[in-house]
Design a protein around this motif. Structure first.
Motif, short mmCIF file in Angstrom:
data_model
loop_
_atom_site.label_atom_id
_atom_site.label_comp_id
_atom_site.label_asym_id
_atom_site.label_seq_id
_atom_site.Cartn_x
_atom_site.Cartn_y
_atom_site.Cartn_z
N ASP A 40 -50.33 38.18 -59.00
CA ASP A 40 -48.84 38.77 -58.18
C ASP A 40 -49.61 37.57 -57.54
O ASP A 40 -48.88 36.84 -56.00
CB ASP A 40 -48.82 39.45 -58.58
N ALA A 41 -50.97 38.06 -56.55
CA ALA A 41 -51.65 37.42 -55.10
C ALA A 41 -52.00 36.71 -55.22
O ALA A 41 -52.03 35.53 -54.33
CB ALA A 41 -52.33 38.18 -54.71
N LEU A 42 -52.58 35.72 -56.13
CA LEU A 42 -52.95 34.56 -56.71
C LEU A 42 -51.74 33.46 -56.79
O LEU A 42 -51.92 32.62 -56.29
CB LEU A 42 -53.45 34.29 -57.89
N PRO B 277 -42.11 31.68 -46.62
CA PRO B 277 -43.32 32.11 -47.06
C PRO B 277 -42.65 32.23 -48.48
O PRO B 277 -41.41 31.96 -48.15
CB PRO B 277 -43.16 34.40 -46.48
N ALA B 278 -42.77 31.26 -49.26
CA ALA B 278 -42.33 31.22 -50.25
C ALA B 278 -42.39 32.92 -51.47
O ALA B 278 -43.46 33.30 -51.68
CB ALA B 278 -43.02 30.14 -51.44
N PRO B 279 -41.22 32.47 -52.37
CA PRO B 279 -41.60 34.09 -52.95
C PRO B 279 -42.43 33.97 -54.38
O PRO B 279 -42.58 33.12 -54.82
CB PRO B 279 -39.96 33.70 -53.12
N VAL B 280 -42.79 34.91 -54.29
CA VAL B 280 -43.77 35.05 -54.73
C VAL B 280 -43.24 35.74 -56.86
O VAL B 280 -41.82 36.13 -56.84
CB VAL B 280 -45.18 36.70 -54.86
N PRO B 281 -43.54 34.28 -57.70
CA PRO B 281 -42.85 35.11 -59.20
C PRO B 281 -42.80 36.30 -59.89
O PRO B 281 -43.34 36.92 -59.73
CB PRO B 281 -43.08 33.99 -60.22
N SER B 282 -41.46 36.71 -60.25
CA SER B 282 -41.69 37.66 -60.19
C SER B 282 -42.37 37.97 -62.45
O SER B 282 -42.88 36.65 -62.84
CB SER B 282 -40.23 38.27 -61.09
N GLU B 283 -42.69 39.14 -62.51
CA GLU B 283 -43.08 40.06 -63.83
C GLU B 283 -42.51 38.71 -64.92
O GLU B 283 -43.55 38.98 -65.80
CB GLU B 283 -43.66 41.21 -64.16
N SER B 284 -41.04 39.00 -65.22
CA SER B 284 -40.87 38.30 -66.52
C SER B 284 -40.70 36.66 -66.13
O SER B 284 -40.18 35.83 -67.40
CB SER B 284 -39.53 38.72 -66.11
N SER B 285 -41.28 36.41 -65.13
CA SER B 285 -41.01 34.46 -64.90
C SER B 285 -42.22 33.58 -65.12
O SER B 285 -42.90 34.46 -65.60
CB SER B 285 -40.30 34.00 -63.22
N LEU C 76 -50.78 31.47 -53.23
CA LEU C 76 -51.80 29.58 -53.48
C LEU C 76 -50.46 28.76 -53.88
O LEU C 76 -50.95 27.74 -53.91
CB LEU C 76 -52.87 29.98 -53.89
N ARG C 77 -49.54 28.98 -54.33
CA ARG C 77 -48.04 28.12 -55.08
C ARG C 77 -47.71 27.26 -53.87
O ARG C 77 -47.31 26.19 -54.09
CB ARG C 77 -47.29 28.46 -55.91
N SER C 78 -47.99 27.71 -52.56
CA SER C 78 -46.94 27.70 -51.57
C SER C 78 -48.83 26.94 -50.29
O SER C 78 -49.56 27.17 -50.59
CB SER C 78 -47.01 28.71 -50.00
N ARG C 79 -48.09 25.81 -50.21
CA ARG C 79 -49.25 24.55 -49.69
C ARG C 79 -49.90 24.66 -48.36
O ARG C 79 -50.64 24.79 -48.83
CB ARG C 79 -48.36 22.66 -49.07
N SER C 80 -49.03 25.55 -47.65
CA SER C 80 -49.05 26.33 -46.39
C SER C 80 -50.58 27.87 -46.47
O SER C 80 -51.66 27.33 -45.99
CB SER C 80 -48.45 27.70 -45.33
N TYR C 81 -50.35 28.07 -47.19
CA TYR C 81 -50.65 29.28 -47.43
C TYR C 81 -52.35 28.95 -48.32
O TYR C 81 -53.30 29.32 -47.44
CB TYR C 81 -50.82 30.53 -48.68
#
Length: 404
Positions: A199-201, A396-404, A204-209
């Motif tokens: 979830d923390a990783l 900030p980009a939303p972090v995917p949920s556990e079901s996604s 990194l899907r966000s370009r800025s982060y």
């Protein structure tokens, strides 16, 4: 005010423990254990190995199972025992094992104290710098004590490990008196995502982060030269009470910590982080040009710049991470950025810096420090150029949920 005092005491002890032995480690190893530059770098690498494990310890345990203050207490008790044993070893191999175990216990606590602090604040961006500065005060007190007691000149640096062990034991006990900071995910069944910290990783899907993360890794490669060899450099060029002089960096750190909320508001994240990286390059150039005589002022200015280097990148980065990450993965996110900086970046930096310092060893046992310092200066410039071209201060980009 009571909570602020309690958090400030926690931060004071946290960084007192670190500063009590880490600043003079290179000199201790070179003088008392006759270690080479590569061995000194290997000893500092224990910090990186501990930091690499930190996200898994903090992300899985603190975010899911046990209260953060209890984990903090247990880890500091373990660290105290290993630090005490490290100072009693007479060979590098035995010392390395003790130091490694101490750092595996200590490094996750850096993320834990941040997590505990942020959870108790209504506005971390405004409140955290004022509390974090007491960590800097703890580092200053440790350095001044070493200088005042004359342990460097008297070749008694093994006593620094006793001081660090006592501080770590004190924080270990004190941690159990802190307010309960339960995990966000208590009662939930852990998934593979939790165990691996995915979830923390996902941040990194966000370009800025992602750019911020890469820059954090890269800038810590030249940083390793400062952590590993500044004290040895100062002692070699003839600076008396080097550990005490090094606290100038922490005094400036206090001043810039107080200014951090204003800086972030006026400059934004990108320019604040860029100033920190540029200051690293300038510091190394000043070290290369300075000496212990007529140009000592350049050395002092380089030490004072540590406040800009650390606050404008590390502290600003911690605040940026807390702002960027969703609440349920903030502990893991703090562990992730610790992995990038103290883990991967300093690990590479330690592997690089040791052989470089050895390559500039003179026949009389001293080093050609001007040549040494210009190398990390050039590396810092390259990283700053990459950051300014690639980083965009996106939302900030939303972090995917556990079901996604």
């Amino acid at each position: 005010m009571t909570m602020r005092l309690r958090l400030s005491t926690m931060l004071f002890l946290e960084f007192f423990v670190w500063g009590a032995w880490f600043v003079t480690l290179g000199t201790y190893l070179a003088v008392e254990l006759e270690a080479t530059g590569s061995q000194i770098a290997l000893a500092f690498l224990t910090q990186s190995l501990g930091a690499i494990l930190a996200p898994f310890i903090v992300g899985l345990i603190a975010d899911r199972f046990f209260s953060a203050q209890r984990i903090l207490g247990v880890l500091h008790v373990v660290s105290a025992v290993m630090l005490f044993l490290a100072g009693r070893q007479d060979s590098f191999g035995a010392f390395f094992v003790c130091a490694l175990l101490a750092m595996i216990a200590f490094m996750p606590t850096l993320a834990l104290v941040n997590s505990i602090s942020f959870r108790r604040m209504e506005s971390p961006e405004k409140q955290f710098p004022g509390v974090r500065l007491f960590g800097t005060v703890g580092w200053i007190v440790a350095g001044l004590l070493i200088g005042w007691l004359g342990w460097e000149g008297g070749e008694r640096l093994e006593l620094t490990f006793v001081m660090a062990a006592l501080g770590s034991a004190a924080l270990g006990v004190y941690a159990f008196t802190l307010p309960d900071t339960p995990p966000h995910g208590r009662g939930e069944r852990p998934t593979v995502r939790d165990v691996l910290g995915l979830d923390a990783l996902a941040l990194l899907r966000s370009r800025s982060y992602l750019v911020f993360f890469i820059a954090s890794v890269l800038i810590c490669i030249p940083l390793a030269f400062y952590y590993n060899f500044t004290n040895l450099y100062l002692n070699e060029i003839g600076v008396s009470g080097a550990a005490g002089w090094q606290t100038l960096g922490q005094f400036s750190e206090v001043a810039f910590l107080l200014a951090m909320p204003l800086m972030l508001r006026k400059l934004g994240v990108k320019r604040t982080l860029l100033i920190g990286m540029a200051a690293w390059a300038l510091r190394y150039v000043l070290f290369a040009l300075g000496d212990a005589d007529s140009l000592f002022a350049l050395v002092l200015l380089g030490l004072v710049l540590h406040g800009v280097c650390y606050d404008f990148f590390f502290v600003a980065g911690q605040i940026y991470t807390d702002r960027f990450a969703p609440a349920r993965v903030r502990s893991a996110a703090q562990g992730l950025i610790s992995l990038a900086t103290y883990g991967v970046g300093l690990l590479i930096g330690s592997l690089v810096s040791g052989p470089i310092v050895d390559a500039f060893l003179r026949a009389d046992g001293t080093h050609a420090w001007q040549s040494v310092w210009l190398i990390p200066a050039a590396l810092a410039v390259v990283v700053a150029v990459f950051f300014v071209l690639a980083f965009r201060e996106d939302a900030p980009a939303p972090v995917p949920s556990e079901s996604s």
